[in-house]
Design a protein around this motif. Sequence first.
Motif, PDB file in Angstrom:
ATOM      1  N   ILE A 187       0.831  -1.199   0.000  1.00 21.18           N
ATOM      2  CA  ILE A 187       0.000   0.000   0.000  1.00 21.18           C
ATOM      3  C   ILE A 187       0.866   1.251   0.000  1.00 21.18           C
ATOM      4  N   GLU A 188       0.279   2.364  -0.427  1.00 22.71           N
ATOM      5  CA  GLU A 188       0.950   3.663  -0.396  1.00 22.71           C
ATOM      6  C   GLU A 188       1.073   4.152   1.047  1.00 22.71           C
ATOM      7  N   ARG A 189       1.988   5.090   1.262  1.00 25.84           N
ATOM      8  CA  ARG A 189       2.221   5.578   2.622  1.00 25.84           C
ATOM      9  C   ARG A 189       1.005   6.301   3.204  1.00 25.84           C
ATOM     10  N   GLU A 190       0.264   7.014   2.376  1.00 22.34           N
ATOM     11  CA  GLU A 190      -0.967   7.636   2.879  1.00 22.34           C
ATOM     12  C   GLU A 190      -1.956   6.564   3.334  1.00 22.34           C
ATOM     13  N   GLN A 191      -2.078   5.492   2.549  1.00 16.32           N
ATOM     14  CA  GLN A 191      -2.943   4.382   2.948  1.00 16.32           C
ATOM     15  C   GLN A 191      -2.419   3.725   4.213  1.00 16.32           C
ATOM     16  N   LEU A 192      -1.096   3.665   4.331  1.00 15.33           N
ATOM     17  CA  LEU A 192      -0.475   3.054   5.511  1.00 15.33           C
ATOM     18  C   LEU A 192      -0.836   3.820   6.778  1.00 15.33           C
ATOM     19  N   GLU A 194      -3.421   5.682   7.310  1.00 12.28           N
ATOM     20  CA  GLU A 194      -4.840   5.448   7.592  1.00 12.28           C
ATOM     21  C   GLU A 194      -5.066   4.052   8.166  1.00 12.28           C
ATOM     22  N   ALA A 195      -4.361   3.052   7.639  1.00  6.98           N
ATOM     23  CA  ALA A 195      -4.533   1.683   8.122  1.00  6.98           C
ATOM     24  C   ALA A 195      -4.033   1.534   9.549  1.00  6.98           C
ATOM     25  N   GLU A 198      -6.631   3.117  11.835  1.00 12.41           N
ATOM     26  CA  GLU A 198      -7.862   2.335  11.921  1.00 12.41           C
ATOM     27  C   GLU A 198      -7.682   1.089  12.782  1.00 12.41           C
ATOM     28  N   ARG A 238      -0.540  -4.608   3.962  1.00 11.63           N
ATOM     29  CA  ARG A 238      -1.702  -4.930   4.787  1.00 11.63           C
ATOM     30  C   ARG A 238      -2.239  -6.304   4.399  1.00 11.63           C
TER      31      ARG A 238
END
Length: 434
Positions: A187-192, A194-195, A198, A238
């Motif tokens: 995943i991208e760092r922005e997604q990271l 957020e993950a 969460e 993830r």
Amino acid sequence: MTLIDAREIAADPLSTARLGEAGLDYRVIDMADDLAAAAFARAGERGFLNPDPAPEAVAEIREAFAARRNIGVFDPASTGLKGVPVATVNSFVTPLTVPGGTLDMWAVSAVTVNGTHRRRGIARNLLEGELRSAVAAGAAIAGLTVTEATLYGRYGFGPAVPVSTFTVDARRAGWAAVPSPGRLETIEREQLAEALAELHERTRVARAGQIPGWNRRWRQLAGLAAADERGRNVRGVRYLDEDGVMQGVMAYTLEPLTGAFGADLVVRHVIGTTPEGMRAVWGFAVNHDLVRTVTAALRPADDPLPLLVADQRAVQNVVHDHGWLRILDVPAALTARTYRAPLDIVIAVTDPYGYASGSWRLRIGQDGTAAVAEDAGVPDVEMGVAALSTLYLGGVRATALRVAGLLRTASKEAAVEIDDAFRSITAPALTIWY
């Protein structure tokens, strides 16, 4: 639940007076003031041996600290760094997960004293001022994470949340775990970021010792912080279960080896919300091609990693203190959590500051709930407030504290009964710094 707002508590009058007598100015920082906020950020970064923050880093620090009470100590006689405090501390109130629920905790952070102003009573007044402020706010417990383990016991803090640092010889370890269904994906760092946010929020209430995270913490771990010059090295993966629900995440870097082709994999943060998720992300790291070692810090003491590999001797596990707690109100703290076994015991607590001092009868029923009342009878056990705070979450054994001489007058049987009652289903954990 409505949390106390630490910003509503004024700078401690006694610390203000004491430091004033020493020619120092102790006061709350207005983070809405551009110059004051930048100076506070600069002092804090220097205190933790970091470079002076660039304007974009100051903006991130300012945003994160806006919800905290920030205090600086200034030396009016200084003609050097104008407007920069010589010491800092900040605090905020946050839910601390305890067995069976949560308890509002006065969290102390950003404790720094410039090397030019050591041995002048500043640290003492910072910490004592925080304790008095916590009591004024009605907090039953205070907590902090520490860079130096020898400083805080004198203020009644005890190391309540031990954690593990793992180092895995990946070329030797092998893999023995049951495969996880579902899939892993990069995943991208922005997604990271957020993950991480969460899954931490999804899991923190299940393990004593955890607190909520905040945006800057997750962006730092994902390599998105302005001050992180090596942020682009951060990668994320993830795990999605068979239904496509995210149940695991890992932030990591690959550090190139010297003189050989390959890398050491350094885990920045890892979360598994299910056994399958935990196995999947650990398996990704240990089985990664061309990796020599895998290191991971701030792991719970009962992390399954050593049981997932074929050769357990390939996993080094160093256990150390991380989350420190300080009980301020014994009845409120002890009745806020649930227990694993009945208990009826009188505990005499000594506290150099008097907040927790007293002789307390702790009665725990079959349903795990507790009642606490003052008791003038002969105590079954005597201990300092730091020892009681260490015991509080069930992550440190009373039997070990007894052998160490920290549970005075306690019989072995009494220590075993305390352990039976206080132990938690899973080991306490605190997987972030604050």
